[in-house]
Enzyme design. Structure first.
Site, PDB file in Angstrom:
ATOM      1  N   LYS A 206       0.846  -1.199   0.000  1.00 23.70           N
ATOM      2  CA  LYS A 206       0.000   0.000   0.000  1.00 23.70           C
ATOM      3  C   LYS A 206       0.880   1.245   0.000  1.00 23.70           C
ATOM      4  O   LYS A 206       0.686   2.149  -0.802  1.00 23.70           O
ATOM      5  CB  LYS A 206      -0.925  -0.032   1.221  1.00 23.70           C
ATOM      6  CG  LYS A 206      -1.806   1.179   1.338  1.00 23.70           C
ATOM      7  CD  LYS A 206      -2.765   1.041   2.506  1.00 23.70           C
ATOM      8  CE  LYS A 206      -3.483   2.368   2.723  1.00 23.70           C
ATOM      9  NZ  LYS A 206      -4.428   2.321   3.836  1.00 23.70           N
ATOM     10  N   GLU A 212      10.604  -4.591   4.571  1.00 26.91           N
ATOM     11  CA  GLU A 212      10.679  -6.006   4.186  1.00 26.91           C
ATOM     12  C   GLU A 212      10.373  -6.177   2.696  1.00 26.91           C
ATOM     13  O   GLU A 212      11.090  -6.849   1.960  1.00 26.91           O
ATOM     14  CB  GLU A 212       9.656  -6.840   4.978  1.00 26.91           C
ATOM     15  CG  GLU A 212       9.955  -7.009   6.447  1.00 26.91           C
ATOM     16  CD  GLU A 212       9.296  -5.925   7.308  1.00 26.91           C
ATOM     17  OE1 GLU A 212       9.107  -4.790   6.810  1.00 26.91           O
ATOM     18  OE2 GLU A 212       9.001  -6.228   8.478  1.00 26.91           O
ATOM     19  N   GLY A 267      -4.914  -1.720   4.938  1.00 29.35           N
ATOM     20  CA  GLY A 267      -4.094  -2.857   4.482  1.00 29.35           C
ATOM     21  C   GLY A 267      -4.752  -4.196   4.750  1.00 29.35           C
ATOM     22  O   GLY A 267      -4.832  -5.063   3.870  1.00 29.35           O
ATOM     23  N   ARG A 268      -5.276  -4.370   5.962  1.00 26.85           N
ATOM     24  CA  ARG A 268      -5.860  -5.678   6.309  1.00 26.85           C
ATOM     25  C   ARG A 268      -7.264  -5.859   5.740  1.00 26.85           C
ATOM     26  O   ARG A 268      -7.884  -6.895   5.942  1.00 26.85           O
ATOM     27  CB  ARG A 268      -5.840  -5.871   7.830  1.00 26.85           C
ATOM     28  CG  ARG A 268      -6.469  -4.744   8.628  1.00 26.85           C
ATOM     29  CD  ARG A 268      -6.118  -4.836  10.108  1.00 26.85           C
ATOM     30  NE  ARG A 268      -6.574  -3.688  10.872  1.00 26.85           N
ATOM     31  CZ  ARG A 268      -5.903  -2.543  10.993  1.00 26.85           C
ATOM     32  NH1 ARG A 268      -4.746  -2.388  10.370  1.00 26.85           N
ATOM     33  NH2 ARG A 268      -6.381  -1.562  11.723  1.00 26.85           N
ATOM     34  N   GLU A 353      -4.864  -6.596  14.707  1.00 23.90           N
ATOM     35  CA  GLU A 353      -4.339  -5.279  14.325  1.00 23.90           C
ATOM     36  C   GLU A 353      -5.464  -4.241  14.387  1.00 23.90           C
ATOM     37  O   GLU A 353      -5.213  -3.055  14.583  1.00 23.90           O
ATOM     38  CB  GLU A 353      -3.708  -5.323  12.915  1.00 23.90           C
ATOM     39  CG  GLU A 353      -2.671  -4.229  12.701  1.00 23.90           C
ATOM     40  CD  GLU A 353      -1.926  -4.337  11.369  1.00 23.90           C
ATOM     41  OE1 GLU A 353      -2.574  -4.234  10.316  1.00 23.90           O
ATOM     42  OE2 GLU A 353      -0.694  -4.510  11.388  1.00 23.90           O
ATOM     43  N   HIS A 384      -5.606 -33.184  18.060  1.00 22.21           N
ATOM     44  CA  HIS A 384      -4.526 -34.050  18.543  1.00 22.21           C
ATOM     45  C   HIS A 384      -3.359 -33.236  19.063  1.00 22.21           C
ATOM     46  O   HIS A 384      -2.251 -33.749  19.210  1.00 22.21           O
ATOM     47  CB  HIS A 384      -4.091 -34.994  17.423  1.00 22.21           C
ATOM     48  CG  HIS A 384      -5.214 -35.899  17.005  1.00 22.21           C
ATOM     49  ND1 HIS A 384      -5.469 -37.109  17.616  1.00 22.21           N
ATOM     50  CD2 HIS A 384      -6.199 -35.731  16.085  1.00 22.21           C
ATOM     51  CE1 HIS A 384      -6.542 -37.658  17.069  1.00 22.21           C
ATOM     52  NE2 HIS A 384      -7.000 -36.837  16.140  1.00 22.21           N
ATOM     53  N   LYS A 494       9.274  -0.598  14.194  1.00 23.05           N
ATOM     54  CA  LYS A 494       9.828  -0.308  12.854  1.00 23.05           C
ATOM     55  C   LYS A 494      10.919   0.749  12.964  1.00 23.05           C
ATOM     56  O   LYS A 494      11.977   0.632  12.355  1.00 23.05           O
ATOM     57  CB  LYS A 494       8.725   0.241  11.934  1.00 23.05           C
ATOM     58  CG  LYS A 494       7.759  -0.771  11.392  1.00 23.05           C
ATOM     59  CD  LYS A 494       6.841  -0.074  10.380  1.00 23.05           C
ATOM     60  CE  LYS A 494       5.629  -0.909  10.061  1.00 23.05           C
ATOM     61  NZ  LYS A 494       4.639  -0.210   9.244  1.00 23.05           N
TER      62      LYS A 494
HETATM   63  O1  F6P Z   1       3.236  -2.849   9.797  1.00 24.39           O
HETATM   64  C1  F6P Z   1       1.882  -3.104   9.669  1.00 24.39           C
HETATM   65  C2  F6P Z   1       1.400  -2.775   8.296  1.00 24.39           C
HETATM   66  O2  F6P Z   1       1.333  -1.408   8.117  1.00 24.39           O
HETATM   67  C3  F6P Z   1       0.049  -3.418   8.031  1.00 24.39           C
HETATM   68  O3  F6P Z   1      -1.001  -2.678   8.521  1.00 24.39           O
HETATM   69  C4  F6P Z   1       0.075  -3.572   6.554  1.00 24.39           C
HETATM   70  O4  F6P Z   1      -0.889  -4.474   6.097  1.00 24.39           O
HETATM   71  C5  F6P Z   1       1.497  -4.040   6.340  1.00 24.39           C
HETATM   72  O5  F6P Z   1       2.249  -3.308   7.288  1.00 24.39           O
HETATM   73  C6  F6P Z   1       2.054  -3.842   4.966  1.00 24.39           C
HETATM   74  O6  F6P Z   1       2.010  -2.511   4.561  1.00 24.39           O
HETATM   75  P1  F6P Z   1       2.208  -2.110   3.053  1.00 24.39           P
HETATM   76  O7  F6P Z   1       1.133  -2.731   2.251  1.00 24.39           O
HETATM   77  O8  F6P Z   1       2.151  -0.615   3.034  1.00 24.39           O
HETATM   78  O9  F6P Z   1       3.572  -2.612   2.610  1.00 24.39           O
END
Ligand code: F6P
Length: 536
Positions: A206, A212, A267-268, A353, A384, A494
């Site tokens: 987003k 990452e 995002g979620r 979240e 199990h 972060k």
């Molecule tokens: O760190 C949490 C977050 O901001 C989530 O809310 C989001 O889904 C995820 O990181 C990834 O964010 P992006 O789509 O901006 O890379």
């Protein structure tokens, strides 16, 4: 005392809890042989049996009064109307607009967003059709065989979970991969088996600033350019999904290869947007639009049904009953369907979240529990492993059991055994069993469960199921008076990681942190040096 815990509805529920706690779910069933008829319902193709909870008509009347007092109906209207209910980020919350296929206008700052949504869907269709039909070819003219989605959190969990859930509907010609973790093992595993001539990377973020994702995307790009491919070939092998066109361009992806979405999609809550591109590549655009339609059917139910017959609201209220009046701190998701094996992970982000907050919309600290820990595993595996604790442990763990009436395979005996186990577990959890001479063999029972039934796990029913959970989370957030749509709690870690990353890159030992953090960083630096010397 907060306004919530001080309110008449809350205090009435606390009194009611004290009286109903003397009975049991088993007794409620014995008193009313038709109980399941009263406490079950179907909407948008999803049947929910919520009879195995310690609730009566009075409980639901008090819970719906709480919801009304908290303004659930007003906030529901505000969300669908595009009001800026995400106050800390000053944004509307409009994932429902992504599934508004009837063309009913939804205005953001006076502009109807539905045509924009339709335009992106049309682009997604052109692109995914071209890839699936082999018209979109790699730089040497070969068709795409592998799609690698690079994204994390909402830019990974939704598409990954849906692609797993809809595997029987997926293309046999495409292999889907999902890389999320910054742990190099994640991307290394995918790249070591990938062919640069036939691999398409979807960089999903987003913000397009997530460390990452960008590191993984750069690693993929370097790997790609390390083959025989030259820069212009990137256009055939890298597309982006983002709200941030500038950052996408800076990364080196042509904006013509970017699929857009908007800041009013959290995002979620974004799998319904262009973040769903991997889903559409895998199952085709028709199935993706059917997923949207399933969610839309649940949206209409949520928007229109009175709270007393509103499935997301009822699940939310029953959850509040357990969390706030019986001290349940976690909630189990037990899908009795292997294809839903990523659902608990997806719901963890959706719920935790969203409602893992302890400050109200007015900035006051809450004096009541908010979002529970969400966890789970598919049945029957969980039986199990950890079900022992559900049956005989000291913690109260409410659970959702999810069952599909029709399997996705021809192994009928397996399906009968699977569902027999599902129904047996909820019966056992409710009834327990008494062994007077052997306390270790006694089961108290009275453990609450919901059973959620889909006719078959298909795009429409999956869409409806996911929207059911989204709106459940929304209702709980409204009652707890928290903002379910921000996630400031992820920011501190972060920021600290950026500082530490920089410190790790420098030769000198660090001393600016507490002794534990200093010690760990310095140990890592020292061990890296030893390792580097020994491999020189
Ligand atoms: O760190 C949490 C977050 O901001 C989530 O809310 C989001 O889904 C995820 O990181 C990834 O964010 P992006 O789509 O901006 O890379």
């Amino acid at each position: 005392m907060s306004n919530l815990t001080h309110s008449s509805a809350w205090r009435a529920l606390a009194e009611h809890r004290d009286s109903i706690a003397r009975t049991s779910i088993r007794e409620l069933f014995a008193r009313n042989r038709e109980r399941v008829k009263r406490f079950s319902q179907e909407a948008a193709g999803v049947y929910v049996d919520y009879s195995r909870n310690l609730i009566t008509d009075d409980t639901l009347a008090l819970l719906t009064a709480l919801a009304r007092q908290a303004g659930v109906e007003e906030r529901r209207r505000a969300m669908f109307a595009g009001e800026r209910i995400n106050v800390t980020e000053d944004r509307p919350v409009l994932h429902v607009a992504l599934r508004e296929r009837a063309g009913t206008p939804i205005l953001v700052d006076g502009e109807d967003v539905v045509p924009k949504v339709s335009a992106v869907l049309a682009r997604m269709r052109r692109f995914t059709d071209a890839v699936r039909e082999g018209a979109w070819r790699g730089y040497t003219g070969r068709a795409i065989t592998d799609v690698v989605n690079i994204g994390i959190g909402g830019s990974d969990l939704g598409p990954r979970m849906v692609c797993e859930a809809l595997k029987p509907y997926g293309s046999k010609a495409l292999t889907m991969h999902f890389v999320s973790n910054v742990d190099g093992a994640d991307i290394a595993e995918v790249l070591q088996a990938a062919d640069p001539e036939t691999t398409l990377f979807v960089i999903s973020s987003k913000t397009f600033t997530t460390r990452e994702t960008l590191l993984n995307a750069h690693t993929a790009r370097a790997w790609f350019l390390g083959s025989d491919a030259a820069e212009p070939a990137i256009a055939k092998h890298f597309v982006a999904v983002s709200t941030n066109a500038d950052a996408v361009t800076a990364f080196g992806i042509d904006p013509g290869n970017m699929f857009e979405f908007w800041d009013w999609v959290g995002g979620r809550y974004s799998l319904w947007s262009a973040i769903g591109l991997p889903i559409a590549l895998y199952v085709g655009m028709d199935a993706f639009e059917t997923l949207l339609a399933g969610a839309h059917a649940m949206d209409r139910h949520f928007a229109e049904a009175p709270l007393e017959q509103n499935l997301p609201a009822l699940l939310a209220l029953i959850g509040i009953w357990h969390t706030n009046f019986f001290g349940a701190a976690s909630h189990l998701i037990a899908p009795y369907d292997r294809y839903l094996h990523r659902l608990p992970a997806y719901l963890q982000q959706l719920d935790m979240e969203s409602n893992g907050k302890s400050v109200t919309l007015c900035g006051e600290r809450v004096d009541y529990a908010t979002g529970p820990v969400i966890w789970g595993e598919p049945g029957t595996n969980g039986q199990h492993a950890f079900f022992q604790l559900l049956h005989q442990g000291s913690a109260l763990i409410p659970a959702d059991f999810i069952a599909c009436m029709q399997p996705q395979h021809a192994l009928d005996t397996h399906h009968k055994v699977l569902l027999a186990n599902c129904f047996a577990q909820t019966e056992a959890l409710m009834n327990g069993s008494h062994a007077p001479d052997a306390p270790h063999r006694s089961f108290d029972g009275n453990r609450p469960t919901n059973t959620i039934c889909l006719e078959k796990l298909d795009p429409a029913s999956l869409g409806a199921l996911l929207a059911l959970y989204e709106h459940k989370v929304f209702v709980q957030g409204v009652i707890w008076n928290i903002n379910s749509f921000d996630q400031w709690g992820v920011e501190l870690g972060k920021r600290l990681a950026v500082t530490i990353e920089d410190e790790i890159a420098r030769p000198e030992p660090v001393s600016a942190h507490d002794s534990s953090t200093n010690g760990l960083i310095n140990r890592f630096k020292a061990r890296r040096n030893v390792h580097a010397e020994s491999t020189d």
